[in-house]
Motif scaffolding. Sequence first.
Motif, PDB file in Angstrom:
ATOM      1  N   CYS A 145      -6.779   9.316  -7.793  1.00 49.74           N
ATOM      2  CA  CYS A 145      -6.353   7.754  -7.638  1.00 49.74           C
ATOM      3  C   CYS A 145      -7.412   6.949  -8.467  1.00 49.74           C
ATOM      4  N   ARG A 146      -7.178   5.656  -8.681  1.00 47.40           N
ATOM      5  CA  ARG A 146      -7.792   4.775  -9.263  1.00 47.40           C
ATOM      6  C   ARG A 146      -8.206   3.354  -8.176  1.00 47.40           C
ATOM      7  N   VAL A 147      -9.392   3.190  -8.599  1.00 48.22           N
ATOM      8  CA  VAL A 147     -10.108   2.008  -7.678  1.00 48.22           C
ATOM      9  C   VAL A 147     -10.215   1.003  -8.660  1.00 48.22           C
ATOM     10  N   ARG A 148      -9.713  -0.321  -8.498  1.00 44.53           N
ATOM     11  CA  ARG A 148     -10.148  -1.434  -9.401  1.00 44.53           C
ATOM     12  C   ARG A 148     -11.674  -1.745  -8.910  1.00 44.53           C
TER      13      ARG A 148
ATOM     14  N   CYS B 252      -7.625   0.234  -4.076  1.00 44.79           N
ATOM     15  CA  CYS B 252      -7.000   1.345  -4.978  1.00 44.79           C
ATOM     16  C   CYS B 252      -5.707   0.919  -5.447  1.00 44.79           C
ATOM     17  N   ASP B 253      -5.182   0.879  -6.652  1.00 46.11           N
ATOM     18  CA  ASP B 253      -4.113   0.374  -7.377  1.00 46.11           C
ATOM     19  C   ASP B 253      -3.229   1.494  -7.624  1.00 46.11           C
ATOM     20  N   LYS B 254      -3.817   2.603  -8.016  1.00 45.29           N
ATOM     21  CA  LYS B 254      -2.765   3.624  -8.543  1.00 45.29           C
ATOM     22  C   LYS B 254      -2.903   5.045  -8.098  1.00 45.29           C
ATOM     23  N   ILE B 255      -2.052   5.896  -7.597  1.00 41.41           N
ATOM     24  CA  ILE B 255      -2.289   7.227  -7.434  1.00 41.41           C
ATOM     25  C   ILE B 255      -1.045   8.156  -8.241  1.00 41.41           C
ATOM     26  N   THR B 256      -1.468   8.898  -8.978  1.00 41.67           N
ATOM     27  CA  THR B 256      -0.820   9.963  -9.821  1.00 41.67           C
ATOM     28  C   THR B 256      -1.054  11.178  -9.153  1.00 41.67           C
ATOM     29  N   GLN B 257      -0.019  11.902  -9.095  1.00 40.65           N
ATOM     30  CA  GLN B 257       0.072  13.290  -8.631  1.00 40.65           C
ATOM     31  C   GLN B 257       0.431  14.242  -9.913  1.00 40.65           C
ATOM     32  N   LEU B 258      -0.775  15.006  -9.963  1.00 41.73           N
ATOM     33  CA  LEU B 258      -0.403  16.096 -11.184  1.00 41.73           C
ATOM     34  C   LEU B 258       0.713  17.224 -11.022  1.00 41.73           C
ATOM     35  N   PRO B 259       1.469  17.421 -11.750  1.00 41.67           N
ATOM     36  CA  PRO B 259       2.603  18.171 -11.752  1.00 41.67           C
ATOM     37  C   PRO B 259       1.779  19.878 -11.960  1.00 41.67           C
TER      38      PRO B 259
ATOM     39  N   ARG C  60     -14.894  -1.555 -14.524  1.00 42.82           N
ATOM     40  CA  ARG C  60     -13.429  -1.778 -14.463  1.00 42.82           C
ATOM     41  C   ARG C  60     -12.733  -0.710 -13.429  1.00 42.82           C
ATOM     42  N   TYR C  61     -12.899   0.368 -13.276  1.00 42.78           N
ATOM     43  CA  TYR C  61     -12.272   1.455 -12.631  1.00 42.78           C
ATOM     44  C   TYR C  61     -13.262   2.556 -12.299  1.00 42.78           C
ATOM     45  N   ALA C  62     -12.739   3.057 -10.906  1.00 39.99           N
ATOM     46  CA  ALA C  62     -13.626   4.355 -10.549  1.00 39.99           C
ATOM     47  C   ALA C  62     -12.347   5.140 -10.268  1.00 39.99           C
ATOM     48  N   PHE C  63     -12.533   6.496 -10.324  1.00 42.34           N
ATOM     49  CA  PHE C  63     -11.522   7.442 -10.220  1.00 42.34           C
ATOM     50  C   PHE C  63     -11.803   8.491  -8.932  1.00 42.34           C
ATOM     51  N   MET C  64     -10.780   9.056  -8.196  1.00 43.95           N
ATOM     52  CA  MET C  64     -11.233  10.130  -7.566  1.00 43.95           C
ATOM     53  C   MET C  64     -10.065  11.121  -7.157  1.00 43.95           C
ATOM     54  N   ASN C  65     -10.472  12.329  -6.783  1.00 43.78           N
ATOM     55  CA  ASN C  65      -9.486  13.300  -6.940  1.00 43.78           C
ATOM     56  C   ASN C  65      -9.137  13.502  -5.298  1.00 43.78           C
ATOM     57  N   ASP C  66      -7.954  13.925  -5.207  1.00 42.63           N
ATOM     58  CA  ASP C  66      -7.415  14.411  -3.767  1.00 42.63           C
ATOM     59  C   ASP C  66      -7.142  16.011  -4.078  1.00 42.63           C
TER      60      ASP C  66
ATOM     61  N   SER D  36       0.985  -1.240  -0.024  1.00 43.77           N
ATOM     62  CA  SER D  36      -0.009  -0.084  -0.265  1.00 43.77           C
ATOM     63  C   SER D  36       0.814   1.279  -0.130  1.00 43.77           C
ATOM     64  N   LYS D  37       2.090   1.332   0.744  1.00 38.96           N
ATOM     65  CA  LYS D  37       2.859   2.486   0.803  1.00 38.96           C
ATOM     66  C   LYS D  37       3.360   2.875  -0.709  1.00 38.96           C
ATOM     67  N   GLN D  38       3.540   1.600  -1.383  1.00 40.50           N
ATOM     68  CA  GLN D  38       4.193   1.666  -2.529  1.00 40.50           C
ATOM     69  C   GLN D  38       3.012   2.439  -3.591  1.00 40.50           C
ATOM     70  N   VAL D  39       1.892   2.068  -3.339  1.00 41.03           N
ATOM     71  CA  VAL D  39       0.729   2.766  -4.145  1.00 41.03           C
ATOM     72  C   VAL D  39       0.635   4.470  -3.705  1.00 41.03           C
ATOM     73  N   MET D  40       0.883   4.503  -2.312  1.00 42.32           N
ATOM     74  CA  MET D  40       0.281   6.006  -1.825  1.00 42.32           C
ATOM     75  C   MET D  40       1.772   6.735  -2.112  1.00 42.32           C
TER      76      MET D  40
END
Length: 640
Positions: free
Chosen positions: A162-165, A171-178, A149-155, A115-119
């Motif tokens: 983040c993406r939820v399978r 939650c399997d992926k989190i991306t920070q927008l530059p 397939r997925y749900a997406f949510m913002n922080d 989970s830390k790797q995803v976060m």
Amino acid sequence: MKDVNETAVTATAGLARRKFLNTAALAGLTFGAAACAEKKSESPSTPAAPAAPAASHGGPNIHLKPGELDSYYGLWSSGHTGDMRVLGIPSGRELLRIPCFVPDPLVGWGITNESKQVMGTKADGSLRYTVADTHHVHGSYKDGNYDGRYAFMNDKINARLCRVRLDYFICDKITQLPNVQGFHGIFTDKRDPVDPAIDYTTRVFCGGEFAIPLPNAGTEDATKYRSMFTCVDAENMEVRWQALISGNCDLVATSYDGKLAATNQYNTEMGAHFEDMMGAERDACLFFNVARVEAAIKEGKFKTIGNSKVPVIDASRDANKDPKTALCAYVSVPKNPHGVNASPDGKYFICSGKLSPTGTVIELSKVLDWFDGKLEKLDDAIAAEVELGLGPLHTTFDGRGNAYTTLFLDSQIVKWNLDAAIKFHKGDKNAKYVVDRLDVHYQPGHLSATQGETKAADGKFLAVGCKFSKDRFLPVGPLHAENEQLIDISGEKMVLLADHPVRSEPHDFIIFKPELVKPKQVYDLDDFPNAIKDPAQSGVFRNGKKVTVKLTSQAPAFSLREFKVKKGDEVTLILTNLDKIEDLTHGFAIPNHNVNFIVNPGETASVTFRTDEPGVYWCYCTHFCHALHLEMRTRMIVEA
Ligand code: RUQ
Ligand code: CUA
Ligand code: CA
């Protein structure tokens, strides 16, 4: 239409608000003035006579008997607890919280290495962030309906997506927008604008609400700040492109044909303080021509900002005046709009006025006509602009031509008919577009009808997120639950069915049919590269000061009865749950080492920690699994 913003403030001061609304043609108030008046008079009984119990209104029985299943799933964003919640509808029962951005002690989210790797972690292995503010949840689509397939949510706080399978509800992926702050609106695309074979979601659009210096050097001069609109790849979750815009981004919507993505803008003034954001009578809904944007990037018409390699196109007003080459179009919308929502027939985006009491209906084919040079004035794409009530925020649909808009200040939902609104706007003053109004409790933000953001909108139920619950539940001290209300929208009149208290503070939600997802309840051992597939592989494996402990669980025992490590070791403990029965989850806690996590059937998880104090530590199962659950333990012996 006439100016709706500047009149009537003083004229209404002495009138009871509801009476005024019911009797006067809405001349319009500014949000600020109305909000102040509202605050002063705010008391539990202000918005309306309390609703009678649902039974007296009729409506379907939504109390499910023990063992009865709900007929819809709901995915709720949680706000600043950072998780996504799964509710059953119509019962309102909370079925799961999916930890995403913030640690979760039940699951061990933020404790396990996986989970830390995803976060995301800092160089020292600690979590980069432990706070978040989730607002919007949207699913992936195929053919205009959710594909499960997925749900997406913002922080919003840390500009993360983040993406939820939706197979495992994790939650399997989190991306920070530059180069983005205040990432607020999101929406998945519904098909590719060019390739007809891609009739499913491949992009997620993200709106940046706060303007910052780009690159972000601490400059005070706010006239230099800018906001960006971002496109993320739905599959690899990498940022595809960004657009430097004039003004800011609030909510986001996408068209069913994949050609348009839009964001509402309340701050076209580009003000830094709230009073500077209310100068203009009209702000905008900013449309992106997705195919043109991506063609421009292919042709190399972009720059990059700071350390980011993401291509950034110029979507400013001035650079996009010529329809033949424009990448985007700024359709004007009255004062500080908030939500923008796509109607299920694919024809319109509805912008909610917020500071203006209006809903603006924008015809998407006309926006495309403008890009094609076939519409002279872009604002002629506005098919209707009608008064709805005070503080319109968000809109949902029943699939029968009606829209439902929350009125924050009026504490109401207004049901209105789109065709009638368009007729009224064209001059037919006999067209009655308001079909019904319903008091809600209190101050509603988002609302969402069953299947309402899909072509399969079925008009059965509607949930509304009320920001204040005031007197609706037993008092529990100063912090009030929020009140999610359920409304029957199957008939002409809306019927309030239930109050659901929720822990603060969910924002947005989607509600869909259970057959659109195929949840798996047992993991495949092969999903985890570090799985220990056989108890015989268990043991303690030392490499200098680094020690790996391999362990399996099968109720009611762990594969090692004890294991020895030394003081000062860095221990990585890997646990595979070999139980393959549904609902047979084990936990693993290590006293004094800040370790607790679960492994679901077939799951592997690992933790890494240091052994600072010699001693005996009873590692035990924290998740009730068996009659001998309390006996399910192992000993970690830390030698001096
Ligand atoms: S916003 S209450 Cu964050 Cu969705 Cu409108
Ligand atoms: Cu295993 Cu409780
Ligand atoms: Ca404004």
